[in-house]
Write a protein that holds these residues in place. Sequence first.
Motif, PDB file in Angstrom:
ATOM      1  N   MET A 191      11.284  -7.164  -3.365  1.00  0.00           N
ATOM      2  CA  MET A 191      10.448  -6.478  -2.374  1.00  0.00           C
ATOM      3  C   MET A 191      11.188  -6.479  -1.040  1.00  0.00           C
ATOM      4  O   MET A 191      11.212  -7.485  -0.349  1.00  0.00           O
TER       5      MET A 191
ATOM      6  N   LEU B  72       2.115   0.642   3.962  1.00  0.00           N
ATOM      7  CA  LEU B  72       2.305  -0.651   4.607  1.00  0.00           C
ATOM      8  C   LEU B  72       2.093  -0.526   6.114  1.00  0.00           C
ATOM      9  O   LEU B  72       2.631   0.380   6.750  1.00  0.00           O
TER      10      LEU B  72
ATOM     11  N   LEU C 107      -0.450  -5.403  -5.812  1.00  0.00           N
ATOM     12  CA  LEU C 107       0.041  -5.135  -7.168  1.00  0.00           C
ATOM     13  C   LEU C 107      -0.876  -5.755  -8.219  1.00  0.00           C
ATOM     14  O   LEU C 107      -0.945  -5.286  -9.349  1.00  0.00           O
TER      15      LEU C 107
ATOM     16  N   ALA D 269      -1.957   0.168  -2.344  1.00  0.00           N
ATOM     17  CA  ALA D 269      -1.206   0.724  -3.475  1.00  0.00           C
ATOM     18  C   ALA D 269      -2.041   1.872  -4.053  1.00  0.00           C
ATOM     19  O   ALA D 269      -3.218   1.708  -4.337  1.00  0.00           O
TER      20      ALA D 269
ATOM     21  N   LEU E  65       1.773  -7.299  -0.527  1.00  0.00           N
ATOM     22  CA  LEU E  65       2.161  -6.427  -1.638  1.00  0.00           C
ATOM     23  C   LEU E  65       1.837  -7.068  -2.981  1.00  0.00           C
ATOM     24  O   LEU E  65       1.307  -6.407  -3.884  1.00  0.00           O
TER      25      LEU E  65
ATOM     26  N   ILE F 229       3.002   3.359  -1.940  1.00  0.00           N
ATOM     27  CA  ILE F 229       2.572   2.110  -1.322  1.00  0.00           C
ATOM     28  C   ILE F 229       2.580   2.301   0.192  1.00  0.00           C
ATOM     29  O   ILE F 229       3.601   2.668   0.772  1.00  0.00           O
TER      30      ILE F 229
ATOM     31  N   VAL G  44      -1.478  -3.767   2.940  1.00  0.00           N
ATOM     32  CA  VAL G  44      -0.840  -2.902   1.938  1.00  0.00           C
ATOM     33  C   VAL G  44      -1.918  -2.204   1.112  1.00  0.00           C
ATOM     34  O   VAL G  44      -2.889  -2.836   0.697  1.00  0.00           O
TER      35      VAL G  44
ATOM     36  N   SER H 168       8.160   0.564   5.144  1.00  0.00           N
ATOM     37  CA  SER H 168       7.799   0.837   3.755  1.00  0.00           C
ATOM     38  C   SER H 168       8.544  -0.168   2.888  1.00  0.00           C
ATOM     39  O   SER H 168       9.320  -0.988   3.393  1.00  0.00           O
ATOM     40  N   PHE H 169       8.303  -0.104   1.590  1.00  0.00           N
ATOM     41  CA  PHE H 169       8.959  -1.016   0.663  1.00  0.00           C
ATOM     42  C   PHE H 169      10.021  -0.304  -0.148  1.00  0.00           C
ATOM     43  O   PHE H 169       9.859   0.854  -0.526  1.00  0.00           O
TER      44      PHE H 169
ATOM     45  N   LEU I 293      11.352  -1.235  -3.712  1.00  0.00           N
ATOM     46  CA  LEU I 293      11.074  -2.156  -4.810  1.00  0.00           C
ATOM     47  C   LEU I 293      12.215  -2.176  -5.810  1.00  0.00           C
ATOM     48  O   LEU I 293      12.858  -1.154  -6.057  1.00  0.00           O
TER      49      LEU I 293
ATOM     50  N   ALA J 231       4.050  -9.044   4.680  1.00  0.00           N
ATOM     51  CA  ALA J 231       4.049  -7.795   3.920  1.00  0.00           C
ATOM     52  C   ALA J 231       4.303  -8.040   2.435  1.00  0.00           C
ATOM     53  O   ALA J 231       3.642  -7.465   1.567  1.00  0.00           O
ATOM     54  N   LYS J 232       5.242  -8.916   2.139  1.00  0.00           N
ATOM     55  CA  LYS J 232       5.562  -9.211   0.736  1.00  0.00           C
ATOM     56  C   LYS J 232       4.394  -9.921   0.046  1.00  0.00           C
ATOM     57  O   LYS J 232       4.078  -9.629  -1.108  1.00  0.00           O
TER      58      LYS J 232
END
Length: 116
Positions: free
Chosen positions: A67, A99, A56, A114, A52, A97, A112, A78-79, A81, A48-49
């Motif tokens: 994150m 996820l 981004l 955004a 992300l 965002i 992900v 979810s994140f 941040l 996931a990171k």
Amino acid sequence: MIVGIGVDIVDLARFERAVRRTPGLVERLFAESERALPLRSLAGRFAAKEALMKALGETANIRWHDMEVVSDDEGNPSFRLGGVASEIAERRGIGRIHLSMAHDAGVAIAYVVAES
């Protein structure tokens, strides 16, 4: 409007070997709230990171702890941040965002989206 998308896949056996081989890896990659999770969940959060950062569109100076993957009362991820990740999202006009994570057949995957 979609600002960015990202996807990442992690081989669970390879991730487990990396965690065993490298003391401190879990602490370096995951926030304290994430560390007690089972290995397959950690692999999903790592994916996931990574996804992300792709969504981004910019990764300079992002720290893993910027994150954090969190779950709501129903278990939906979810994140949260912080730091540079939050600054990038704000600068790029990212307001939401999305996820999705899964693990099966020896892999973990995360997707992900955004959105502005």
